[in-house]
Every structure is written in C-alpha cells, then in structure tokens.
Design an enzyme around this catalytic site. Structure first.
Site, PDB file in Angstrom:
ATOM      1  N   ASP A 203      -7.913  -8.873  -9.361  1.00  0.00           N
ATOM      2  CA  ASP A 203      -6.683  -9.115  -8.617  1.00  0.00           C
ATOM      3  C   ASP A 203      -6.111  -7.808  -8.047  1.00  0.00           C
ATOM      4  OD1 ASP A 203      -4.477 -11.139  -8.123  1.00  0.00           O
ATOM      5  OD2 ASP A 203      -3.326  -9.640  -9.219  1.00  0.00           O
TER       6      ASP A 203
ATOM      7  N   HIS B  22      -5.598 -19.905  -3.325  1.00  0.00           N
ATOM      8  CA  HIS B  22      -4.321 -20.350  -3.890  1.00  0.00           C
ATOM      9  C   HIS B  22      -3.137 -19.616  -3.273  1.00  0.00           C
ATOM     10  CE1 HIS B  22      -5.263 -16.659  -5.862  1.00  0.00           C
ATOM     11  NE2 HIS B  22      -4.051 -16.591  -6.367  1.00  0.00           N
ATOM     12  N   ASP B  23      -3.368 -18.616  -2.437  1.00  0.00           N
ATOM     13  CA  ASP B  23      -2.278 -17.871  -1.788  1.00  0.00           C
ATOM     14  C   ASP B  23      -2.130 -18.224  -0.316  1.00  0.00           C
ATOM     15  OD1 ASP B  23      -1.750 -16.368  -4.108  1.00  0.00           O
ATOM     16  OD2 ASP B  23      -3.251 -14.865  -3.561  1.00  0.00           O
TER      17      ASP B  23
ATOM     18  N   GLU C 176     -10.227  -8.195  -4.974  1.00  0.00           N
ATOM     19  CA  GLU C 176      -9.234  -8.649  -3.995  1.00  0.00           C
ATOM     20  C   GLU C 176      -8.550  -7.399  -3.447  1.00  0.00           C
ATOM     21  OE1 GLU C 176      -5.244 -11.350  -3.377  1.00  0.00           O
ATOM     22  OE2 GLU C 176      -5.436  -9.972  -5.043  1.00  0.00           O
TER      23      GLU C 176
ATOM     24  N   ASP D 261     -10.407 -14.353 -13.696  1.00  0.00           N
ATOM     25  CA  ASP D 261      -9.505 -13.530 -12.888  1.00  0.00           C
ATOM     26  C   ASP D 261      -9.021 -12.390 -13.773  1.00  0.00           C
ATOM     27  OD1 ASP D 261      -7.659 -12.897 -10.751  1.00  0.00           O
ATOM     28  OD2 ASP D 261      -7.643 -15.035 -10.272  1.00  0.00           O
TER      29      ASP D 261
HETATM   30  C1  GLC Z   1      -2.912 -11.666  -5.923  1.00  0.00           C
HETATM   31  C2  GLC Z   1      -2.935 -13.104  -6.362  1.00  0.00           C
HETATM   32  C3  GLC Z   1      -1.573 -13.685  -6.155  1.00  0.00           C
HETATM   33  C4  GLC Z   1      -0.585 -12.914  -7.001  1.00  0.00           C
HETATM   34  C5  GLC Z   1      -0.666 -11.422  -6.717  1.00  0.00           C
HETATM   35  C6  GLC Z   1       0.003 -10.643  -7.805  1.00  0.00           C
HETATM   36  O1  GLC Z   1      -2.675 -11.518  -4.575  1.00  0.00           O
HETATM   37  O2  GLC Z   1      -3.941 -13.794  -5.677  1.00  0.00           O
HETATM   38  O3  GLC Z   1      -1.535 -15.060  -6.459  1.00  0.00           O
HETATM   39  O4  GLC Z   1       0.702 -13.353  -6.730  1.00  0.00           O
HETATM   40  O5  GLC Z   1      -1.989 -10.961  -6.685  1.00  0.00           O
HETATM   41  O6  GLC Z   1      -0.758 -10.706  -8.986  1.00  0.00           O
END
Ligand code: GLC
Length: 584
Positions: free
Chosen positions: A204, A330-331, A258, A104
């Site tokens: 991310d 995980h979110d 992402e 990540d």
């Molecule tokens: C992404 C991650 C999340 C995190 C956010 C800030 O959305 O998946 O878990 O809180 O970024 O880094």
C-alpha cells in the site's frame, strides 16, 4: 520478487488476479459485514471464473477509520471477519484450487490505536521514534504538507505535546522509516505472513515511505501540497533493496507496489532489470478524467489520451519491466460508468475486459467487475461511508461557493470510492444475496437486474465473456508476453494494436527455438464509441490469413453473418465492439 525479474516466464505474469474487498464480498453470519468464511463459501465461484490469484484488501484488526487501511495489529484478523483459523481455511481452499493468495501490506502508516503509537505518544522506548513527531506550537504545524484526504497532514497530540505526521487520515499516523527498528518490524511481520504461506504482497502506497530530509515546505498545490517531498523520496530504493535482502529474495513472492504519482521512467527503476518489485500500480490512466484539484475535479477524457498513456507504459516497460493492468479497484468508481457506458453496459464492459486482458502485463479484476457492476445513485451525503468522501463533503460544504450538497453531488457520485464498495451482487434475493442481515453499506438498487445468478444463466453476459477472455489468455501466451504495437494512432474512436511474440525477448521459446503454443501474433480492435465505426486496417496487417479468436458481438449477433476480416479491406464495428484476431 523472483531471481529472474524482468525478461522471462513467471507465474505472476501469466496470472489473472481477482481483488476481494472482504467487507463487501459475502457475509456468512448475517451481521451485515462480509467475512473470511463468506469468501470460503465462494471459492468455487472464483475457480469457475478462472482466476489464478486473489488479492485480499486488509483483513487485520483495525478500528476501520479507513476500512482496514488503518491497522491496529498486523498479526491478527478483525473480529468481524473471523480469526487466523478462518484465514488458514481460506488459504488452504485457495491453494487446493491452485489460486495464489496475496495480502495487502499497509506499512506507510498504522492506526493510531496500534500499540506502537500508543506507546510512542507516551514516549515509551523503543517506540518513541517509531512515528514522525515534531514539537512546536499546537496551532502551527511543522510544515505546509496536506493530507491526501484533505486538510493539514499534521495533528497535535496532547499526550506527547507534539505534532505527528499523517499523509492520510489523522487516525493513520505515518511510521518513521528512517528508524531502523521500524524497518525491522516490517521485515518481521512480512516473514510472519510468508511463514504462513502467502504468495505475494500488495504494498500500500509504498512510494510514500521516504520523506525528504528536514521535511521542507512544499510548493502550494491544488491537491496535497508537499507531495514532491514525500512521493518517491530519497531513500526509496535503499529501503526496497533492504526489504529484498531481508525478506523477499528467499521466496518466489509476487510484489505489487501501489505507487501514486509515479512516472514510467521511475517505474522502470522499480520493476526493470534491477528493480526489487514485480509490478507497480500507477495512476496515470486514473487521472485522465480529473483535473489538477484531485478526484473531485471531474473532466471529460478522450480516447487519444487513454491510448497515449497506455502506449507509453506498454512501450516503456518493454522488454524487461512488467505492467499491472487495471481499470477498477476499491478506490475507484466502477469502470463501466467511467470508461464505458451504462446505456451499453454489457457491450462496453466486455469491450473493456478485452482491452485489459489483451495488453502486456498482469490483469487485475475487481469484485463485481466480472458481472458489469455500475456506479451507485447515492442520494444523500449520509449515504457515504468512505472517509475520503466524507471529508471532502464536509470541507466543500464550508466553502462560500457551495450552497448545499446538490452543488457537489454530481462530482461526489461520480468519483466516490464507495461506488466500488457496495456489496457484491450475488442474486436478486433481498440485499442481493450478500447478507441475511442489514448490509453495512446499502446495496446498489440495480441488483435485481445485475447479479451473479442472472449473469451465469445468460450465455451473453459479462460474466461468461470474462471466462472466455481469461481462457483465451491462457491459451495464447502472445497475449501475456507479446510486444505491443499501436495501430491507427490518430483514430478518435477505435483503439487497435498488435501483439507479437519476439522469441528470446519474451522468454516463451522452447530450447529448440519453437514457440510453445498458440498464436504468434494477434490484432486487437476496440471501438470505444457508442456509434458504428469503420476502419481500414489491411495495410498495417502483414497477413491475410486471419481468424477471429474472440469478439463481443460474436455470440449474440450470430445472424449478423460472417464479417470481413482485417485483410479484406475495411472493418465495420458496432458500438463498443471488440475483436481479437489471430494473424498467423
Ligand atoms: C491506498 C489504499 C486506500 C487507502 C490508502 C491509505 O491508496 O488503496 O484504500 O485509503 O492507501 O492507506
């Protein structure tokens, strides 16, 4: 990315990725926190399941304000998780099993405890402009932008006597990507990990790195005012092209961006013929059950919307773009509790597995999904560990229309990211076999029934079905590469589609024009309802020669006898039934 981005065969298109949240996967030393050695101990488990790549959520040194998405040092491992030697053991163990390792990469922001920020706030060069600083009255933030986690996106730093931008928590200051030195740091640290043998990066919130010039006020919005000025901003493509030139183009690295708030048209620019990335995580299907006010504004979703969304992305990225396929991470809350039905847990989990693994794209399995883990009955506000959830509860309790936790409990329980973060359920031993100590987040009480050991003993379990559907995908490239075509568009309960190999367009032809192996066309029929459904498919199916390749009623209901195939007229489907037919 790889040179032949777009059309054609690639290892990462044929891969199934397994996402590990290390904190909650397996604890090897009894401190209640999962660790790298714990993952090493479970490598044969991953191999047995049949996955091709592992994505590790952040394991870098971090004060854990956002459980690792606040990085203090990109080149070291958090003590609780182990050290670089453990990481190397994990990498080698994966590679020995032909499993790729994806890290990540969190570079929209760092932790406020990162030495760059510590120097930046004191004005030490060359770090002074590594972050987005604005001077001004402490009580008057530079603009009206809001953090994704709620509240103003600005905090005032007493040391620097200026405001800094944080699109997430105040302990996650945004890096200033307009500064070439910041970009060079990111390139360096990516090379550092590539030199150590990583096979890919999940980037991310990578589409947040370019902010609109002048940081103008945003239109007031129910959730995250200002996002039109920081999502997919003006210099995104320039930054990515530079990343490609400087780092990615020399390696066959799998890149996953992402990208919240990204449309299929925008995604085509990121992953289509000229795109730098291989796939993007978009969130359109994740937004179907929430309203304008963000994740806590829960509403009913309809299958018609799910079909419309997936169809738009399946068609929109064909032929030269590629999808990332997921219903969990995980979110997000657990998929069974959200898109399935806890009362029909095994059937709905296996139906949804059939769905994700028979679409065009790269499927992602989040830890515990393969045993059908569910949401968690959190009882008290203190039971939540996640910063997003805690911030929301705190703010909601200040509102006049909220008297107490009970008023918001349902929405919080439904949507909290902690649903996905409780420990992996390995067995019915205390703490689900995750730890011999006290777990950092309480285990879901249903572990006595839902756990890996029980699932492996039961041939009709979700786990065995995942193995079957993964194997099927390996056997039939049509499930990876085939063109998608929606059938029965108007049916309220049944989602059906064809996948067809079109030869040159999908890159699966041998030099002599023959398909390598497997079916050339398959039909997938999924009943998303808890009742029986009958559908007539024969007009839409060109062949009467059908063979059932996989079904989630197949084994358990052997006494049901042979069912009529799609060419025979109508199909009778049980609750959450899934079938995959070969048509050639
Ligand atoms: C992404 C991650 C999340 C995190 C956010 C800030 O959305 O998946 O878990 O809180 O970024 O880094």
């Amino acid at each position: 990315m790889s040179d032949s981005n777009g059309i054609g065969r690639e290892w990462w298109k044929e891969a199934v990725v397994y996402q590990i949240y290390p904190r909650s996967f397996n604890d090897s030393d009894g401190d209640g926190v999962g660790d790298l050695q714990g993952i090493v101990e479970r490598l044969d488990y991953l191999d047995d399941l049949g996955v091709d790549a592992v994505w590790l959520t952040p394991v870098y040194d971090s004060p854990l304000a956002d459980y690792g998405y606040d990085v203090r040092d990109y080149r070291s491992i958090l003590d609780e998780y182990g050290d670089v030697d453990d990481w190397e053991r994990l990498r080698d163990g994966l590679h020995d099993r032909d499993i790729a390792l994806i890290m990540d990469l969190v570079v929209n922001h760092t932790s406020d405890e990162h030495r760059w920020f510590q120097r930046s706030r004191r004005g030490v060069e060359p770090y002074a402009d590594y972050y987005v600083w604005r001077e001004g009255d402490p009580d008057d933030p530079p603009n009206n932008w809001e953090s994704i986690f709620g509240g103003s996106a600005w905090s005032y730093d007493e040391v620097r006597e200026a405001h800094y931008l944080h699109l997430f928590d105040e302990k996650q200051p945004d890096l200033d990507w307009t500064n070439p030195a910041v970009r060079a740091e990111v390139h360096d640290l990516m090379r550092w990990w590539l030199d150590r043998g990583v096979d890919g990066f999940r980037l991310d919130v990578i589409n947040f790195i370019s902010k609109a010039e002048g940081l103008p006020d945003g239109e007031p919005a129910p959730a995250a005012t200002g996002s039109e000025h920081f999502i997919n901003g003006p210099r995104m493509h320039e930054y990515l092209a530079e990343l490609d030139r400087e780092v990615l183009s020399n390696d066959d690295v799998f890149t996953i961006g992402e990208m919240p708030g990204t449309s299929v048209e925008q995604a085509r620019e990121y992953v289509g013929e000229d795109g730098v990335l291989d796939v993007v995580f978009h969130f359109e299907h994740m937004d179907l059950d929430t309203g304008d006010e963000g994740p806590w504004d829960v509403r009913e979703w309809a299958l018609a919307e799910l079909k419309e969304t997936f169809t738009r992305w399946q068609e929109g990225l064909y032929p030269d773009g590629w999808n990332a396929l997921y219903l969990n991470n995980h979110d997000q809350p657990r998929l069974v509790s959200r898109f399935g039905d806890e009362a029909h847990r095994v059937r709905s989990a296996t139906m949804l597995a059939t769905f994700i693994h028979t679409l065009r794209g790269t499927p992602f399995v989040y830890q515990g999904e393969e045993i059908g883990m569910t949401n968690v009955p959190f009882e008290r506000p203190e039971a939540f560990a996640d910063v997003e959830t805690r911030n929301y509860i705190e703010r909601a309790l200040e509102r006049d229309d909220v008297e107490g936790f009970d008023d918001i409990a349902e929405a919080v329980r439904y949507g909290s990211r902690d649903n996905a973060r409780t420990p992996m359920q390995w067995s019915d031993a205390p703490e689900a076999g995750f730890t011999t100590g006290v777990p950092w987040l309480r285990v879901n009480p249903n572990y006595t029934e839902i756990n890996v050991e029980a699932a492996r003993r039961d041939p009709d379990s979700v786990w065995h079905y995942y193995r079957r559907v993964l194997a099927l995908r390996r056997e039939h490239p049509v499930l990876v590469y085939g063109r998608y075509e929606l059938l029965l568009a108007e049916h309220p309960d049944v989602y059906a589609y064809l996948r067809t190999l079109d030869g040159a367009l999908d890159g699966t032809l041998d030099d002599d024009g023959e398909h390598r192996r497997g079916a050339r066309q398959v039909l997938v029929v999924l009943n998303f309802s808890d009742g029986a459904s009958t559908v007539a498919i024969d007009d839409e199916v060109p062949s009467e020669q059908t063979e059932l390749l996989l079904g989630n009623y197949e084994r358990a209901d052997e006494d049901r006898g042979p069912q009529p195939g799609p060419g025979d007229g109508s199909l009778d489907l049980g609750p959450y039934e899934a079938r995959v037919y070969r048509l050639d």
